[in-house]
Design an enzyme around this catalytic site. Structure first.
Site, PDB file in Angstrom:
ATOM      1  N   SER A 136       5.284  -4.410   6.457  1.00 15.50           N
ATOM      2  CA  SER A 136       4.538  -5.004   5.344  1.00 15.50           C
ATOM      3  C   SER A 136       4.628  -6.514   5.448  1.00 15.50           C
ATOM      4  O   SER A 136       5.569  -7.044   6.057  1.00 15.50           O
ATOM      5  CB  SER A 136       5.143  -4.553   4.018  1.00 15.50           C
ATOM      6  OG  SER A 136       4.624  -5.336   2.950  1.00 15.50           O
ATOM      7  N   TYR A 149      12.755  -2.952  -1.488  1.00 13.18           N
ATOM      8  CA  TYR A 149      11.656  -2.575  -0.591  1.00 13.18           C
ATOM      9  C   TYR A 149      11.463  -3.628   0.491  1.00 13.18           C
ATOM     10  O   TYR A 149      11.388  -3.304   1.681  1.00 13.18           O
ATOM     11  CB  TYR A 149      10.380  -2.404  -1.413  1.00 13.18           C
ATOM     12  CG  TYR A 149       9.127  -2.132  -0.612  1.00 13.18           C
ATOM     13  CD1 TYR A 149       8.915  -0.893  -0.006  1.00 13.18           C
ATOM     14  CD2 TYR A 149       8.146  -3.116  -0.457  1.00 13.18           C
ATOM     15  CE1 TYR A 149       7.748  -0.643   0.726  1.00 13.18           C
ATOM     16  CE2 TYR A 149       6.984  -2.875   0.263  1.00 13.18           C
ATOM     17  CZ  TYR A 149       6.790  -1.639   0.850  1.00 13.18           C
ATOM     18  OH  TYR A 149       5.647  -1.386   1.570  1.00 13.18           O
TER      19      TYR A 149
HETATM   20  P1  NDP Z   1       1.324   6.191  -0.066  1.00 12.78           P
HETATM   21  O1  NDP Z   1       2.415   6.220  -1.078  1.00 12.78           O
HETATM   22  O2  NDP Z   1      -0.068   6.109  -0.496  1.00 12.78           O
HETATM   23  O3  NDP Z   1       1.551   7.388   0.969  1.00 12.78           O
HETATM   24  C1  NDP Z   1       2.829   7.546   1.542  1.00 12.78           C
HETATM   25  C2  NDP Z   1       2.968   8.911   2.165  1.00 12.78           C
HETATM   26  O4  NDP Z   1       4.316   9.012   2.669  1.00 12.78           O
HETATM   27  C3  NDP Z   1       2.768  10.028   1.166  1.00 12.78           C
HETATM   28  O5  NDP Z   1       2.107  11.102   1.763  1.00 12.78           O
HETATM   29  C4  NDP Z   1       4.210  10.403   0.821  1.00 12.78           C
HETATM   30  O6  NDP Z   1       4.367  11.741   0.403  1.00 12.78           O
HETATM   31  C5  NDP Z   1       4.893  10.200   2.155  1.00 12.78           C
HETATM   32  N1  NDP Z   1       6.337  10.069   1.969  1.00 12.78           N
HETATM   33  C6  NDP Z   1       6.975   9.218   1.141  1.00 12.78           C
HETATM   34  N2  NDP Z   1       8.289   9.471   1.152  1.00 12.78           N
HETATM   35  C7  NDP Z   1       8.483  10.489   2.014  1.00 12.78           C
HETATM   36  C8  NDP Z   1       9.617  11.209   2.433  1.00 12.78           C
HETATM   37  N3  NDP Z   1      10.837  10.948   1.948  1.00 12.78           N
HETATM   38  N4  NDP Z   1       9.468  12.198   3.331  1.00 12.78           N
HETATM   39  C9  NDP Z   1       8.244  12.502   3.815  1.00 12.78           C
HETATM   40  N5  NDP Z   1       7.122  11.872   3.445  1.00 12.78           N
HETATM   41  C10 NDP Z   1       7.239  10.876   2.548  1.00 12.78           C
HETATM   42  O7  NDP Z   1       1.669   4.893   0.839  1.00 12.78           O
HETATM   43  P2  NDP Z   1       0.713   3.983   1.765  1.00 12.78           P
HETATM   44  O8  NDP Z   1      -0.186   4.822   2.560  1.00 12.78           O
HETATM   45  O9  NDP Z   1       0.182   2.893   0.945  1.00 12.78           O
HETATM   46  O10 NDP Z   1       1.833   3.325   2.694  1.00 12.78           O
HETATM   47  C11 NDP Z   1       2.017   3.697   4.042  1.00 12.78           C
HETATM   48  C12 NDP Z   1       2.903   2.648   4.696  1.00 12.78           C
HETATM   49  O11 NDP Z   1       2.287   1.363   4.593  1.00 12.78           O
HETATM   50  C13 NDP Z   1       4.283   2.519   4.064  1.00 12.78           C
HETATM   51  O12 NDP Z   1       5.239   2.296   5.063  1.00 12.78           O
HETATM   52  C14 NDP Z   1       4.141   1.289   3.184  1.00 12.78           C
HETATM   53  O13 NDP Z   1       5.375   0.660   2.962  1.00 12.78           O
HETATM   54  C15 NDP Z   1       3.218   0.448   4.035  1.00 12.78           C
HETATM   55  N6  NDP Z   1       2.490  -0.570   3.303  1.00 12.78           N
HETATM   56  C16 NDP Z   1       1.661  -0.240   2.248  1.00 12.78           C
HETATM   57  C17 NDP Z   1       0.991  -1.226   1.564  1.00 12.78           C
HETATM   58  C18 NDP Z   1       0.104  -0.925   0.401  1.00 12.78           C
HETATM   59  O14 NDP Z   1      -0.264  -1.865  -0.336  1.00 12.78           O
HETATM   60  N7  NDP Z   1      -0.318   0.319   0.196  1.00 12.78           N
HETATM   61  C19 NDP Z   1       1.127  -2.654   1.940  1.00 12.78           C
HETATM   62  C20 NDP Z   1       1.985  -2.882   3.070  1.00 12.78           C
HETATM   63  C21 NDP Z   1       2.628  -1.870   3.713  1.00 12.78           C
HETATM   64  P3  NDP Z   1       4.507  12.079  -1.194  1.00 12.78           P
HETATM   65  O15 NDP Z   1       3.355  11.420  -1.871  1.00 12.78           O
HETATM   66  O16 NDP Z   1       4.447  13.547  -1.199  1.00 12.78           O
HETATM   67  O17 NDP Z   1       5.827  11.513  -1.598  1.00 12.78           O
END
Ligand code: NDP
Length: 244
Positions: A136, A149
């Protein structure tokens, strides 16, 4: 981005929603066999309907033993996207052991664990590989209540470099992607308030947040041979925020 991953097997964590889900779809459309790992089964069921033939693995990546059981024998993987993460907001003086441990276990420790499993397999097979860690822009700058985070993402910068150093001799490249806000379920939960969003938008020279597709394109580029001489890097997808 039109790339051909036919004959390769990819593993994507956090595949149920947001960036991970669209990464699975793009890899599937580009010919890869995909292992989609996430926590909510219903997300994986609907994703499997959209992308017939993918392998779905439902596990909480914050649980080391459950992850070992689910992925320890995952088999050959050529491309890995460590994308799963949680955002647990607290001001510094209120950070608890539970939120700190949970954040580091999901966002960073699982990257170590899953990458170990995958890299050991690549080395045993004697094949090259590419690993992309989703970081990020807050690896470089921080915001109120995002201390834990942003610390996980900052640590990911060094983890990516260290993995690149140790795995490079095995022809395994390791890079990070550092997006600004993306309006996924995670992004919407924290940045839907226009006043909060404006503070960031005002500092982005391109004047907008990233689309999921912008991040997926960066991931595919780093997974592909088009970035064959790039390892240990952190590719910003932030519209110039970090330049201002
Ligand atoms: P979302 O929360 O929209 O999706 C995250 C996914 O990861 C979900 O399917 C969630 O499942 C899954 N997940 C979370 N925790 C676990 C776990 N313990 N085990 C297995 N699966 C898990 O996130 P984004 O798509 O927005 O983010 C994706 C990546 O991008 C992350 O690393 C985030 O830090 C990074 N990022 C995002 C930004 C943003 O603004 N969106 C900005 C910068 C970086 P469930 O919902 O079932 O928990």
């Amino acid at each position: 981005m039109q790339l051909n991953f036919s004959g390769l097997r990819a593993l994507v964590t956090g595949a149920g929603k947001g960036i991970g889900r669209d990464t699975v779809k793009a890899l599937h459309a580009s010919g890869a066999s995909v292992v989609a790992v996430s926590r909510t089964d219903a997300d994986l069921v609907s994703l499997s309907k959209e992308c017939p033939g993918i392998e779905a693995v439902c596990v909480d990546l914050g649980n080391w033993e459950a992850t070992e059981q689910a992925l320890g024998r995952v088999g050959a993987v050529d491309l890995l996207v460590n994308n799963a993460a949680v955002v647990l907001m607290q001001p510094f003086l209120e950070i608890t052991k539970e939120t700190f441990d949970r954040s580091f276990n999901v966002n960073l420790r699982s990257v170590v664990q899953v990458s170990q499993i995958v890299a050991r397999g690549m080395i045993a097979r004697g094949v090259p590989g590419s690993i992309v860690n989703i970081s990020s822009m807050v690896a470089h700058v921080t915001y109120p209540n995002l201390i834990t985070y942003s610390s996980t993402k900052s640590a990911m910068t060094m983890l990516t470099k260290a993995m690149a150093m140790e795995l490079g001799p095995h022809k395994i490249r390791v890079n990070a992607v550092n997006p600004t806000v993306v309006m996924t379920p995670m992004g919407k939960a924290y940045w839907s308030d226009p006043h909060k969003a404006k503070v960031i938008l005002d500092r982005i020279p391109l004047g907008r947040f990233a689309e999921v597709e912008n991040v997926v394109d960066a991931i595919l580029f780093l997974l592909s041979d088009r970035s064959g001489m790039t390892t240990g890097s952190a590719l910003p997808v932030e519209g110039g925020f970090l330049a201002t």
